[in-house]
Each structure stands twice: as C-alpha cells, then as structure tokens.
Design a protein around this motif. Sequence first.
Motif, PDB file in Angstrom:
ATOM      1  N   LYS A  42      -0.125   1.342  -6.828  1.00 22.29           N
ATOM      2  CA  LYS A  42       0.084  -0.112  -6.736  1.00 22.29           C
ATOM      3  C   LYS A  42       0.594  -0.663  -8.072  1.00 22.29           C
ATOM      4  O   LYS A  42       1.430  -1.568  -8.108  1.00 22.29           O
ATOM      5  CB  LYS A  42      -1.217  -0.795  -6.314  1.00 22.29           C
ATOM      6  N   SER A  89       2.380   4.809   1.064  1.00 21.15           N
ATOM      7  CA  SER A  89       2.516   5.364   2.416  1.00 21.15           C
ATOM      8  C   SER A  89       1.659   6.601   2.622  1.00 21.15           C
ATOM      9  O   SER A  89       1.175   6.843   3.719  1.00 21.15           O
ATOM     10  CB  SER A  89       3.986   5.704   2.687  1.00 21.15           C
ATOM     11  N   ALA A  90       1.446   7.378   1.580  1.00 21.60           N
ATOM     12  CA  ALA A  90       0.651   8.604   1.704  1.00 21.60           C
ATOM     13  C   ALA A  90      -0.802   8.315   1.350  1.00 21.60           C
ATOM     14  O   ALA A  90      -1.085   7.481   0.482  1.00 21.60           O
ATOM     15  CB  ALA A  90       1.208   9.687   0.785  1.00 21.60           C
ATOM     16  N   PRO A  91      -1.753   8.993   2.023  1.00 18.04           N
ATOM     17  CA  PRO A  91      -3.175   8.789   1.701  1.00 18.04           C
ATOM     18  C   PRO A  91      -3.486   9.305   0.287  1.00 18.04           C
ATOM     19  O   PRO A  91      -3.111  10.418  -0.078  1.00 18.04           O
ATOM     20  CB  PRO A  91      -3.898   9.613   2.768  1.00 18.04           C
ATOM     21  N   LEU A  92      -4.169   8.473  -0.501  1.00 16.60           N
ATOM     22  CA  LEU A  92      -4.484   8.826  -1.881  1.00 16.60           C
ATOM     23  C   LEU A  92      -5.941   8.485  -2.178  1.00 16.60           C
ATOM     24  O   LEU A  92      -6.571   7.696  -1.473  1.00 16.60           O
ATOM     25  CB  LEU A  92      -3.579   8.060  -2.856  1.00 16.60           C
ATOM     26  N   SER A  93      -6.477   9.066  -3.255  1.00 11.91           N
ATOM     27  CA  SER A  93      -7.807   8.700  -3.710  1.00 11.91           C
ATOM     28  C   SER A  93      -7.753   7.310  -4.348  1.00 11.91           C
ATOM     29  O   SER A  93      -6.678   6.806  -4.679  1.00 11.91           O
ATOM     30  CB  SER A  93      -8.313   9.721  -4.737  1.00 11.91           C
ATOM     31  N   ASN A  94      -8.907   6.683  -4.549  1.00 11.21           N
ATOM     32  CA  ASN A  94      -8.930   5.318  -5.078  1.00 11.21           C
ATOM     33  C   ASN A  94      -8.205   5.164  -6.413  1.00 11.21           C
ATOM     34  O   ASN A  94      -7.410   4.229  -6.571  1.00 11.21           O
ATOM     35  CB  ASN A  94     -10.384   4.833  -5.199  1.00 11.21           C
ATOM     36  N   GLU A 138       0.851  -1.187   0.000  1.00 15.07           N
ATOM     37  CA  GLU A 138       0.000   0.000   0.000  1.00 15.07           C
ATOM     38  C   GLU A 138       0.892   1.244   0.000  1.00 15.07           C
ATOM     39  O   GLU A 138       1.948   1.261   0.631  1.00 15.07           O
ATOM     40  CB  GLU A 138      -0.918   0.045   1.226  1.00 15.07           C
ATOM     41  N   ASP A 181      -5.794   6.953  -7.603  1.00 13.70           N
ATOM     42  CA  ASP A 181      -4.368   7.165  -7.359  1.00 13.70           C
ATOM     43  C   ASP A 181      -3.748   5.991  -6.607  1.00 13.70           C
ATOM     44  O   ASP A 181      -2.571   5.674  -6.801  1.00 13.70           O
ATOM     45  CB  ASP A 181      -4.144   8.463  -6.589  1.00 13.70           C
ATOM     46  N   ILE A 182      -4.517   5.353  -5.748  1.00 15.79           N
ATOM     47  CA  ILE A 182      -4.023   4.170  -5.036  1.00 15.79           C
ATOM     48  C   ILE A 182      -3.719   3.059  -6.035  1.00 15.79           C
ATOM     49  O   ILE A 182      -2.659   2.427  -5.981  1.00 15.79           O
ATOM     50  CB  ILE A 182      -5.047   3.682  -3.994  1.00 15.79           C
TER      51      ILE A 182
END
Length: 325
Positions: free
Chosen positions: A191, A179-184, A177, A186-187
Amino acid sequence: MAPPEIFRWILDVQLEWPYPETIKSGRDAAPRWALENGTRHALELLPLHEREKVLRFYHIRDAKLSLGSHLLKHCAIVRTCNVPWAESIISKDQMHKPCYRSVGGPDKQMEFNVSHHGSLVALAGCAGGDVQLGVDLVQVDPSKEIPKIRQEGWSSWVNTYASVFSSRELQDIVSWEPSAPLSNPDILTAKLRHFYAHWCLKEAYVKMTGEALMAPWLQEMEFRNVQVPRAGSELSVSGKDNGWGEICSDVQVWRDGVQLTEVKLELQAFRDHYMLGTAVSSLAASFLPYHIIDLPLDVYSVAERPVSNSRDPLQRRLPEHLHVV
C-alpha cells in the motif's frame, strides 16, 4: 523535426567521496569533508557559488547529493550542447527551472530536471527548448513509515497529504489493496508503494510545469489507472537482478473532469525501494532507458576532454533488460 529524445541518468553517491568516521554531522562537517582528495577534485569542477552551496549542508549525505546533482547538470550540458566544461553555465527559465543558454544567447538550448532521494541522484534531459521535463525519485522506506501508519491508521496517515491529492485520488489510495494475498507487513508495504507511485507521478508532473507542490490547481489534477511497477528482484531471471524493475506508462491525467492527453508519463522501479517518474510535454518524445553513471568514465573524463562534434554515445546506452507494462 525529429521527435525529442529524453536521456536519463542515475548516480549513486553512497560510496562516492568517502570520508573518515571522525567527521560527524555539523556545521564544519562539509568543509572538513571537502579536504579529502576525491571530494576536492569533484568540488574543483564547480564554480565557486555552487561549491559554497554544497558546503553549507549540515549532513555530509546531503552535501554528497548536492555535489552529485551539480556534476550531473554540468555533464549533461557539456555532452548535449558540445561546449567546454567551463562554459556549462546553469541558467533558469521563466518558471525558474534550471536550463542551459549559451553565453550571451537568449534562447534555451537544453531542458533538464533533477531529483534526489536516499543515496541516488536522477537527471532527465533533452536538447533544445521545445519541451518541458520533470523527473522525480522516491525511496520507499517501510521501516520508517510503517510504525507511523500503525500508530495513526492507514486512512489518517494518507489524509495527512490531503493538500496534494484530489478527493478521488485519496479514495483510491486509501481503498487500494494488493491483488495477491500477502502477510500484514507486506500488505502495508504494498500500500505504501502504491501511495508513492501516486506521489512520484504527481511530483514529476508539477516539476515539468515549473510549479511546486503548492500549485493552486494541485487538487484539481488527478492521476487515474496508477499501477505500481514491480521491483527488479521480483523480475529476476535465474537469480540475476540488474536492479531495474517494471515500467508503467498507462497512467491517465485528468483535470476538472477532462482527460489531458498532451503529456507523456512513465514510472519505473529501481532496486527494491526506489521509483522514478518522468513527465514530458510531448507525446512524440521518446524516453531513453536510464544509464547508471560511472563518475570517472562518464563525468570526470568529460570535464577534462576537448570539445567534439560527434554525438555523445552515452545518450544511447541501454540497460540489459527492460520490462514494460
């Protein structure tokens, strides 16, 4: 003996050898494209059998990549081995990898490897025959891959490539995953970049050995501590982006539970969607920064110039910014 220096080049063929929109993909597309002035000039620099290979492609975009690859190989031989262009004959070693041997000479005088994806061609080379080299270039295309991933699910999509990775690598790729919070969206893109970081490193390694992705030991070899290099746009200062991203070189190679320490690996981001992996069979080797090829200046002029005894300055050119992690 001085440590080997690995020079690396990038050629973008997107704007090279243009052709009218009336030429569409097809069996006669490449031969028609070959009649364009710029294309004809480039093709005339290749021996007949290489021209024929270029002109067999159905899509001109593939023919461009093939033409660029051939030109870079000949240019590397001329610059490194100081031979006339006409004598830059591409040979193959015992593993069927391309190399250069002087006319009538038994010993390999140069090691090189090429890769292409998207609109880019990459070449890594080194004088002499004491090291093995592998280079791989990947273009991460979220718009193409993400719809498939959403349909199949991330784990299922990754396991499509189970024949390439070890069970530990598959687990790492599936569970990783950002490390920084991202939108779906962007996640998924993050990945996907992590997946291709693994892929690029493994491809560079197997190309170094001379074996393809069908090597019987492929699932026994695994990469650990794989980091995803940040794209150049993420590192831009004051809005200036020269295209080059981070360099990641702390990856570990393991096989049958034993860490392999005789290979040097590097992964670098280029532009927003490319990554380049390089592998060399010597820890003492040094990687020179990539140089973006200018065809008239770096290739065409070399094909027409007399042989010189001085060292080629192209192998020493450095980009403006390097980011190492």
